[in-house]
Design a protein around this motif. Structure first.
Motif, PDB file in Angstrom:
ATOM      1  N   LYS A 149      39.444  34.841  42.759  1.00 40.20           N
ATOM      2  CA  LYS A 149      40.563  35.755  42.881  1.00 40.20           C
ATOM      3  C   LYS A 149      40.345  36.867  41.858  1.00 40.20           C
ATOM      4  CE  LYS A 149      45.505  35.562  42.320  1.00 40.20           C
ATOM      5  NZ  LYS A 149      46.588  34.724  41.809  1.00 40.20           N
ATOM      6  N   LEU A 150      40.482  38.102  42.263  1.00 36.35           N
ATOM      7  CA  LEU A 150      40.225  39.230  41.354  1.00 36.35           C
ATOM      8  C   LEU A 150      41.467  40.091  41.210  1.00 36.35           C
ATOM      9  CD1 LEU A 150      36.763  40.411  42.785  1.00 36.35           C
ATOM     10  CD2 LEU A 150      37.167  38.827  40.904  1.00 36.35           C
ATOM     11  N   ALA A 151      41.696  40.556  39.984  1.00 41.58           N
ATOM     12  CA  ALA A 151      42.811  41.479  39.727  1.00 41.58           C
ATOM     13  C   ALA A 151      42.451  42.306  38.502  1.00 41.58           C
ATOM     14  CB  ALA A 151      44.092  40.683  39.476  1.00 41.58           C
ATOM     15  N   PRO A 152      43.064  43.458  38.337  1.00 40.58           N
ATOM     16  CA  PRO A 152      42.795  44.234  37.116  1.00 40.58           C
ATOM     17  C   PRO A 152      43.237  43.427  35.892  1.00 40.58           C
ATOM     18  CG  PRO A 152      43.964  45.576  38.761  1.00 40.58           C
ATOM     19  CD  PRO A 152      43.993  44.155  39.253  1.00 40.58           C
ATOM     20  N   GLN A 153      42.391  43.393  34.830  1.00 39.33           N
ATOM     21  CA  GLN A 153      42.786  42.713  33.591  1.00 39.33           C
ATOM     22  C   GLN A 153      43.995  43.428  32.995  1.00 39.33           C
ATOM     23  OE1 GLN A 153      39.374  42.920  31.016  1.00 39.33           O
ATOM     24  NE2 GLN A 153      38.273  41.291  32.099  1.00 39.33           N
ATOM     25  N   ALA A 154      44.935  42.621  32.475  1.00 39.76           N
ATOM     26  CA  ALA A 154      46.136  43.222  31.892  1.00 39.76           C
ATOM     27  C   ALA A 154      45.794  43.967  30.597  1.00 39.76           C
ATOM     28  CB  ALA A 154      47.171  42.144  31.635  1.00 39.76           C
ATOM     29  N   GLN A 155      44.915  43.370  29.780  1.00 38.87           N
ATOM     30  CA  GLN A 155      44.573  44.011  28.500  1.00 38.87           C
ATOM     31  C   GLN A 155      43.065  44.029  28.313  1.00 38.87           C
ATOM     32  OE1 GLN A 155      47.175  41.505  26.107  1.00 38.87           O
ATOM     33  NE2 GLN A 155      48.364  43.326  25.584  1.00 38.87           N
ATOM     34  N   PRO A 156      42.400  44.922  29.011  1.00 37.95           N
ATOM     35  CA  PRO A 156      40.936  44.993  28.873  1.00 37.95           C
ATOM     36  C   PRO A 156      40.547  45.561  27.513  1.00 37.95           C
ATOM     37  CG  PRO A 156      41.743  46.813  30.223  1.00 37.95           C
ATOM     38  CD  PRO A 156      42.927  45.939  29.933  1.00 37.95           C
ATOM     39  N   THR A 157      39.320  45.269  27.074  1.00 40.32           N
ATOM     40  CA  THR A 157      38.820  45.916  25.849  1.00 40.32           C
ATOM     41  C   THR A 157      38.700  47.408  26.146  1.00 40.32           C
ATOM     42  OG1 THR A 157      36.519  45.736  26.548  1.00 40.32           O
ATOM     43  CG2 THR A 157      37.419  43.886  25.284  1.00 40.32           C
ATOM     44  N   ALA A 158      38.579  48.200  25.091  1.00 38.01           N
ATOM     45  CA  ALA A 158      38.504  49.654  25.274  1.00 38.01           C
ATOM     46  C   ALA A 158      37.302  50.005  26.160  1.00 38.01           C
ATOM     47  CB  ALA A 158      38.389  50.334  23.920  1.00 38.01           C
ATOM     48  N   LYS A 159      36.188  49.295  25.940  1.00 38.27           N
ATOM     49  CA  LYS A 159      34.970  49.594  26.696  1.00 38.27           C
ATOM     50  C   LYS A 159      35.164  49.245  28.179  1.00 38.27           C
ATOM     51  CE  LYS A 159      30.017  48.983  26.753  1.00 38.27           C
ATOM     52  NZ  LYS A 159      28.965  48.001  26.693  1.00 38.27           N
ATOM     53  N   ALA A 160      35.737  48.031  28.414  1.00 34.86           N
ATOM     54  CA  ALA A 160      35.956  47.605  29.806  1.00 34.86           C
ATOM     55  C   ALA A 160      36.951  48.535  30.496  1.00 34.86           C
ATOM     56  CB  ALA A 160      36.459  46.158  29.830  1.00 34.86           C
ATOM     57  N   ALA A 161      37.957  48.966  29.749  1.00 35.45           N
ATOM     58  CA  ALA A 161      38.960  49.862  30.332  1.00 35.45           C
ATOM     59  C   ALA A 161      38.319  51.183  30.760  1.00 35.45           C
ATOM     60  CB  ALA A 161      40.083  50.117  29.326  1.00 35.45           C
ATOM     61  N   ALA A 162      37.367  51.667  29.917  1.00 34.28           N
ATOM     62  CA  ALA A 162      36.704  52.932  30.246  1.00 34.28           C
ATOM     63  C   ALA A 162      35.841  52.788  31.501  1.00 34.28           C
ATOM     64  CB  ALA A 162      35.857  53.388  29.059  1.00 34.28           C
ATOM     65  N   VAL A 163      35.129  51.650  31.586  1.00 32.93           N
ATOM     66  CA  VAL A 163      34.283  51.414  32.773  1.00 32.93           C
ATOM     67  C   VAL A 163      35.165  51.321  34.019  1.00 32.93           C
ATOM     68  CG1 VAL A 163      32.738  49.756  33.913  1.00 32.93           C
ATOM     69  CG2 VAL A 163      32.418  50.295  31.486  1.00 32.93           C
ATOM     70  N   ARG A 164      36.265  50.564  33.898  1.00 38.02           N
ATOM     71  CA  ARG A 164      37.147  50.395  35.051  1.00 38.02           C
ATOM     72  C   ARG A 164      37.754  51.725  35.480  1.00 38.02           C
ATOM     73  NH1 ARG A 164      41.959  46.437  34.241  1.00 38.02           N
ATOM     74  NH2 ARG A 164      43.162  48.335  33.853  1.00 38.02           N
ATOM     75  N   LYS A 165      38.127  52.529  34.521  1.00 43.09           N
ATOM     76  CA  LYS A 165      38.738  53.816  34.871  1.00 43.09           C
ATOM     77  C   LYS A 165      37.740  54.699  35.636  1.00 43.09           C
ATOM     78  CE  LYS A 165      41.902  57.315  33.269  1.00 43.09           C
ATOM     79  NZ  LYS A 165      41.730  58.019  34.470  1.00 43.09           N
ATOM     80  N   ALA A 166      36.484  54.687  35.156  1.00 39.25           N
ATOM     81  CA  ALA A 166      35.464  55.497  35.838  1.00 39.25           C
ATOM     82  C   ALA A 166      35.175  54.947  37.234  1.00 39.25           C
ATOM     83  CB  ALA A 166      34.188  55.523  35.005  1.00 39.25           C
TER      84      ALA A 166
END
Ligand SMILES: [Zn+2]
Length: 580
Positions: free
Chosen positions: A559-576
């Protein structure tokens, strides 16, 4: 100058027959003619010639001797240069996008079903004239119109002729423009009042997103594109062409005025997106082996994981980028693909390169053993694209991505023939030699892809949830209240296989209780406890003991969902990657 011309008559539409008159000016003394045995984009020998009949030939008012050379090839003995005229009929009663159909409501055809190829003359222009259209019918095709002539179209050569299907009838029609290109959308079989404006608006967003993906602000490599959608009771599929696509979908999946977006409509948009992406990825960028098609036999390539798999990755991603679905919905679609591949024991039997090569006899000829012996180059190919994209983005802090690889390949191959070496070279240039080596292993290996770590590094929460009962047993079924519960496939190594179940078995009762749907049986089966299954096999009724498994490989799915509190690096990758 007189050209090779097909006059395609619809007078026999009630009997599902096109009548064709083919005129060949200046014929060779021995003129060879044949119908293709397959249609590009659908990798299976279909023997279109089996629907041809009544072939006769004349030249200057005189009958010409015809010799049939094989299942699909004829030779005409001509004299002099007078135009050779062939007449024949083509039976057309298949709703699929790959062949031809004709009745009193609708006509559809691909040139591969109707247009004999004149050997040695393929490079000349070919003309199509439609005749005896029933009253009120219209024509949709991307084949260029011959100005001033009624229902007449011209292609530059034979390969172009068979790459322009025709939709005929009193269909629904709309159009829009993107980047200077006219896009026509026709729907056959729709009920009046479906939300056509929404279909047009959503499709337009998909087209704009994809044209920008490949060309930025420049124009696409076509001026006129046609979507031909046939909606039916039950159906799903499409076939890509250079400036059009033929689609088939469920009637109920068309959008309704005022209704919220449902899974069926998202599926339809995914199909539209998929086929449109092929306009670049397989119709222009294409396997080097497809530079010239051999119409008489299988055309092998190991690259369908790239052309179908990477297209499958981008189809839903383009819906997200076009703002038609949100990241949560997108990740659900990704999870479905991951779970589908994991429920395929054949992934350890075949690599996606092998499954591409064998498409002609395996993927396209599926049977009860298919999940155990093959892997889909669509779904596993899409996961390879996902993994490659995430690895590129994570390793380069967002400097690189699969987008850059695709755009780089378009430049490198000049929008034409591509080899595996080109893909590896482009990945090496953007992500390094080690990543290129890994890609080669994913493509030629039979192991599972290291997806979970890559997803987590991209800000995605990877969780597990319980599988449905049927899936935990390793069964694929057909079920219906009136037709009963029948086994389609038993997966290798599964609890069902261990119990001795077989494809074709009809499942009757669990622990003495009659079943209509196997998943309902969970009410009588304490979790993971053995149970008695009553079944019918070849008319004999018997019972088997089934022992469910504890192995998470059978009991759980991803099951996949956006992480609630990603690390700054993961958040940047996800945003891109996902825009959020
Ligand atoms: Zn495709």
């Amino acid at each position: 100058m007189a050209e090779i011309t097909y006059r395609i008559g619809l007078a026999q539409h009630r009997e599902h027959r096109y009548t064709v008159t083919l005129r060949v000016p200046r014929p060779a003394a021995e003129t060879t003619l044949s119908l293709p045995v397959w249609i590009p984009g659908s990798y299976m020998v279909r023997e279109f010639g089996r629907h041809l009949s009544g072939l006769t030939a004349r030249q200057g008012g005189r009958e010409v001797a015809l010799t049939q050379l094989d299942k699909t090839t004829w030779r005409a003995e001509c004299q002099g240069t007078a135009t050779l005229e062939l007449r024949y009929e083509a039976y057309a009663f298949d709703h699929s996008v790959r062949t031809a159909y004709l009745d009193d409501r609708r006509g559809f055809f691909n040139g591969t079903s109707l247009c004999l190829r004149v050997h040695g003359r393929e490079a000349e222009p070919h003309e199509v004239q439609l005749a005896a259209l029933p009253k009120g019918w219209r024509v949709a095709t991307a084949m260029p119109v011959v100005a001033g002539a009624r229902h007449t179209y011209r292609s530059a050569n034979y390969d172009e002729l068979i790459d322009h299907p025709f939709e005929l009838g009193a269909f629904w029609r709309g159009e829009f423009e993107v980047a200077g290109a006219r896009h026509e959308f026709v729907v056959a079989g729709a009920w009046p009042g479906f939300d056509g404006e929404r279909l047009l608006a959503d499709t337009r967003r998909i087209c704009a997103t994809q044209i920008a993906f490949w060309h930025g602000k420049r124009k696409p490599p076509f001026q006129h594109y046609v979507f031909m959608l046939n909606v039916v009771d039950e159906g799903y599929g499409g076939l890509e062409h250079r400036a059009s696509t033929a689609l088939i979908a469920n009637r109920r999946d068309l959008p309704r005025p005022g209704a919220s977006q449902n899974d069926g409509y998202v599926n339809l948009l995914g199909l539209i997106s998929h086929e449109y992406f092929h306009t670049w990825n397989v119709k222009r960028l294409k396997p080097a082996e497809f530079t010239r098609f051999d119409h008489t036999r299988e055309n092998y390539t190991e690259l369908l994981w790239f052309f179908e798999g990477f297209t499958s990755y981008y189809d839903d991603l383009m819906l997200l980028r076009a703002g038609l679905i949100d990241p949560a919905r997108y990740l659900k679609l990704v999870a479905k693909t991951v779970n589908g591949v994991r429920a395929t024991p054949g992934r350890h039997v075949q690599s996606v390169a092998e499954s591409s090569f064998d498409a002609w006899v395996k993927y396209y000829r599926s049977d009860e053993n298919t999940p155990n012996s093959t892997v889909s180059y669509y779904t596993k190919g899409a996961l390879i694209a996902l993994l490659l994209d995430l690895r590129l983005r994570t390793a380069t802090a967002g400097q690189q991505s699969l987008d850059a690889v695709m755009q780089g390949l378009w430049q490198r191959c000049k929008g034409a023939a591509l080899t595996e070496a080109d893909v590896l070279a482009e990945v090496q240039a953007r992500g390094g030699q080690a990543l290129a080596n890994e890609l080669a292993n994913w493509v030629h290996g039979r192991g599972d892809l290291p997806l979970e770590a890559a997803l987590a590094a991209a800000g995605v929460a990877v969780e597990h949830e319980a599988h449905a009962f049927t899936a935990t047993l390793g069964l694929k079924l057909t079920e219906g209240a009136f037709t009963g519960v029948h086994i389609k496939s038993v997966l290798t190594g599964s609890p069902a296989a261990a119990a001795g179940l077989s494809a074709g078995d009809e499942l009757l009762a669990v622990n003495g209780w009659r079943i209509r749907r196997l998943d309902d049986a969970t009410q009588w089966v304490p979790q993971r406890q053995a149970f008695e299954l009553l079944l019918a096999r070849q008319q004999q009724v018997c019972s088997l003991q089934v022992q469910p498994s504890d192995d998470p490989a059978w009991t759980q799915q991803l099951k996949l969902a956006p992480q609630a509190q990603p690390t700054a690096k993961a958040a940047a990758v996800r945003k891109a990657w996902l825009g959020r």
